[in-house]
Write a protein that holds these residues in place. Structure first.
Motif, mmCIF file in Angstrom:
data_model
loop_
_atom_site.group_PDB
_atom_site.id
_atom_site.type_symbol
_atom_site.label_atom_id
_atom_site.label_comp_id
_atom_site.label_asym_id
_atom_site.label_seq_id
_atom_site.Cartn_x
_atom_site.Cartn_y
_atom_site.Cartn_z
ATOM 1 N N UNK A 167 42.726 29.719 39.807
ATOM 2 C CA UNK A 167 41.562 29.029 40.362
ATOM 3 C C UNK A 167 40.948 28.071 39.341
ATOM 4 N N UNK A 168 41.786 27.557 38.452
ATOM 5 C CA UNK A 168 41.296 26.579 37.470
ATOM 6 C C UNK A 168 40.653 25.399 38.191
ATOM 7 N N UNK A 169 39.512 24.980 37.699
ATOM 8 C CA UNK A 169 38.786 23.887 38.333
ATOM 9 C C UNK A 169 37.798 24.329 39.375
ATOM 10 N N UNK A 170 37.793 25.625 39.686
ATOM 11 C CA UNK A 170 36.882 26.159 40.699
ATOM 12 C C UNK A 170 35.682 26.826 40.034
ATOM 13 N N UNK A 171 34.578 26.813 40.746
ATOM 14 C CA UNK A 171 33.393 27.560 40.349
ATOM 15 C C UNK A 171 33.311 28.784 41.251
ATOM 16 N N UNK A 172 33.395 29.964 40.654
ATOM 17 C CA UNK A 172 33.359 31.200 41.434
ATOM 18 C C UNK A 172 31.921 31.704 41.466
ATOM 19 N N UNK A 173 31.398 31.872 42.670
ATOM 20 C CA UNK A 173 29.993 32.201 42.822
ATOM 21 C C UNK A 173 29.760 33.633 43.319
ATOM 22 N N UNK A 174 30.818 34.281 43.785
ATOM 23 C CA UNK A 174 30.608 35.633 44.300
ATOM 24 C C UNK A 174 31.858 36.469 44.097
ATOM 25 N N UNK A 175 31.648 37.730 43.769
ATOM 26 C CA UNK A 175 32.734 38.700 43.619
ATOM 27 C C UNK A 175 32.337 39.959 44.372
ATOM 28 N N UNK A 176 33.266 40.512 45.114
ATOM 29 C CA UNK A 176 33.085 41.844 45.668
ATOM 30 C C UNK A 176 34.403 42.578 45.564
ATOM 31 N N UNK A 177 34.340 43.825 45.153
ATOM 32 C CA UNK A 177 35.600 44.507 44.926
ATOM 33 C C UNK A 177 35.511 46.017 44.954
ATOM 34 N N UNK A 178 36.662 46.615 45.127
ATOM 35 C CA UNK A 178 36.856 48.054 44.953
ATOM 36 C C UNK A 178 37.598 48.190 43.634
ATOM 37 N N UNK A 179 36.890 48.627 42.608
ATOM 38 C CA UNK A 179 37.451 48.541 41.256
ATOM 39 C C UNK A 179 37.439 49.882 40.522
ATOM 40 N N UNK A 180 37.246 50.963 41.267
ATOM 41 C CA UNK A 180 37.389 52.299 40.690
ATOM 42 C C UNK A 180 38.392 53.077 41.524
ATOM 43 N N UNK A 181 39.522 53.368 40.946
ATOM 44 C CA UNK A 181 40.615 54.005 41.689
ATOM 45 C C UNK A 181 40.302 55.447 42.074
ATOM 46 N N UNK A 182 39.601 56.157 41.193
ATOM 47 C CA UNK A 182 39.306 57.567 41.469
ATOM 48 C C UNK A 182 38.485 57.715 42.745
ATOM 49 N N UNK A 183 37.392 56.958 42.851
ATOM 50 C CA UNK A 183 36.545 57.086 44.033
ATOM 51 C C UNK A 183 37.237 56.563 45.284
ATOM 52 N N UNK A 184 38.051 55.526 45.129
ATOM 53 C CA UNK A 184 38.750 55.025 46.309
ATOM 54 C C UNK A 184 39.760 56.051 46.823
ATOM 55 N N UNK A 185 40.443 56.728 45.901
ATOM 56 C CA UNK A 185 41.359 57.793 46.296
ATOM 57 C C UNK A 185 40.592 58.931 46.973
#
Length: 346
Positions: A167-185
């Protein structure tokens, strides 16, 4: 490329195994020849050699003896990490020690010393980035070296290189994610009918959860990771760890999951960072519509959605845990350093 490796746990060993297995591939495809000149551990000693260590022999010896310092001349053993950082002739510090999410030390200090000595750094340790991201990136810039950290969030799934290069050249303004594997499992198990306690025990048996799962189930591991994302990808200023609104999954029950399913949603522990209106960061269970990309993220997988000003939303899903996956991220960082160029600079 001469590498000094700090940490020889699961990730460090997998990293060395990859170097051994992929040596010919790396040379043929990237012109990269990696020579490990030193290894340091917290409790199992240290070893260095000006002409490099035999990686396969190092792995075999550590497996048989539980130590890395049972070598004779011309190998040098017994140096402290600080001594190795000062005296060892290396190009890249690969830092994969255990994270400290209270202060980020002592790993942050190791990284500072390497960067100030004009050595590149690749790390999988989220502790230093959680507390010292802007400081460390500034030190790297001043000294003209690279500071890369692909393995700190989402393990082997290439989140940061997607933002930096894809995404070079882009401005990223928002992130949302599932980033903990233990709780997702665990949430996957609860959705199938397990109680919270049963899900904890299952995750512990499989090695996904620690004996004390507090950091995972109360949302603090995800909070640490989204703070790193907010600073590294969205460009937020320093964020205080305890200033983030965090809610874990202790109150989630099978009934709540069934009710959510009937309403056409699923419950996920979602980490958010946004520059909309004013900067905000949060971690909490959310009702995610089945049509949302994160709804399909199950088990130990992680997922992320980035909103850019050029192409809108883009999502990525992949493994969020595992020593081999994290080691692969370190290897990609080495390749990126070897290739160099402006593509690494945002």
């Amino acid at each position: 490329m001469r590498v000094l490796l700090l940490g020889f746990g699961n990730v460090g060993r997998q990293f060395c195994e990859m170097l051994s297995v992929k040596a010919n591939f790396l040379k043929a495809n990237y012109g990269l020849e990696v020579c490990v000149v030193g290894v340091a551990t917290r409790h199992r000693g240290s070893v260095c050699a000006a002409n490099g260590l035999p990686v396969e022999g190092l792995l075999k010896t550590e497996e048989e003896t539980g130590r890395v310092d049972v070598w004779e001349q011309p190998y040098s053993v017994g140096q402290s990490v600080d001594e190795l950082l000062e005296s060892c002739d290396y190009d890249v510090l690969v830092e994969c020690t255990s994270p400290n999410i209270e202060t980020g030390e002592p790993a942050a200090d190791y990284i500072r010393k390497a960067l100030r000595g004009k050595h590149h750094v690749a790390t999988s340790n989220k502790g230093p980035l959680l507390f010292h991201f802007h400081e460390l990136t500034e030190i790297a810039a001043v000294n003209g070296v690279y500071f890369l950290y692909e393995g700190t969030v989402m393990a082997g799934t290439p989140l940061f290189s997607l933002a930096r290069c894809g995404l070079a050249g882009s401005r990223i303004r928002r992130f949302e994610g599932i980033i903990n594997s233990t709780t997702n499992y665990m949430l996957t198990l609860i959705a199938a009918g397990s109680s919270f306690d049963e899900a904890v025990r299952d995750a512990q048996r499989r090695g996904y959860a620690e004996v004390d799962p507090t950091l995972d189930v109360d949302g603090w591991d995800a909070a640490a990771k989204v703070i790193i994302v907010a600073q590294a990808i969205l460009g937020m200023p320093v964020v205080g760890f305890r200033s983030v609104a965090v809610e874990g999954i202790r109150g989630i029950t099978p009934y709540m999951m069934d009710d959510a399913r009937r309403r056409g949603v699923c419950i996920k522990l979602v980490a958010r960072a946004s520059l909309d209106e004013e900067p905000s960061i949060s971690v909490k269970p959310e009702a995610v519509p089945f049509s949302h990309p994160l709804a399909s993220v199950e088990g130990i997988n992680n997922g992320a959605l980035l909103l850019s000003d050029t192409i809108g939303e883009i999502s990525i899903i992949g493994p969020g845990a595992g020593a081999r996956e994290t080691a692969s991220a370190l290897l990609r960082d080495l390749i990126a350093i070897e290739m160099g160029g402006k593509v690494l600079e945002r």
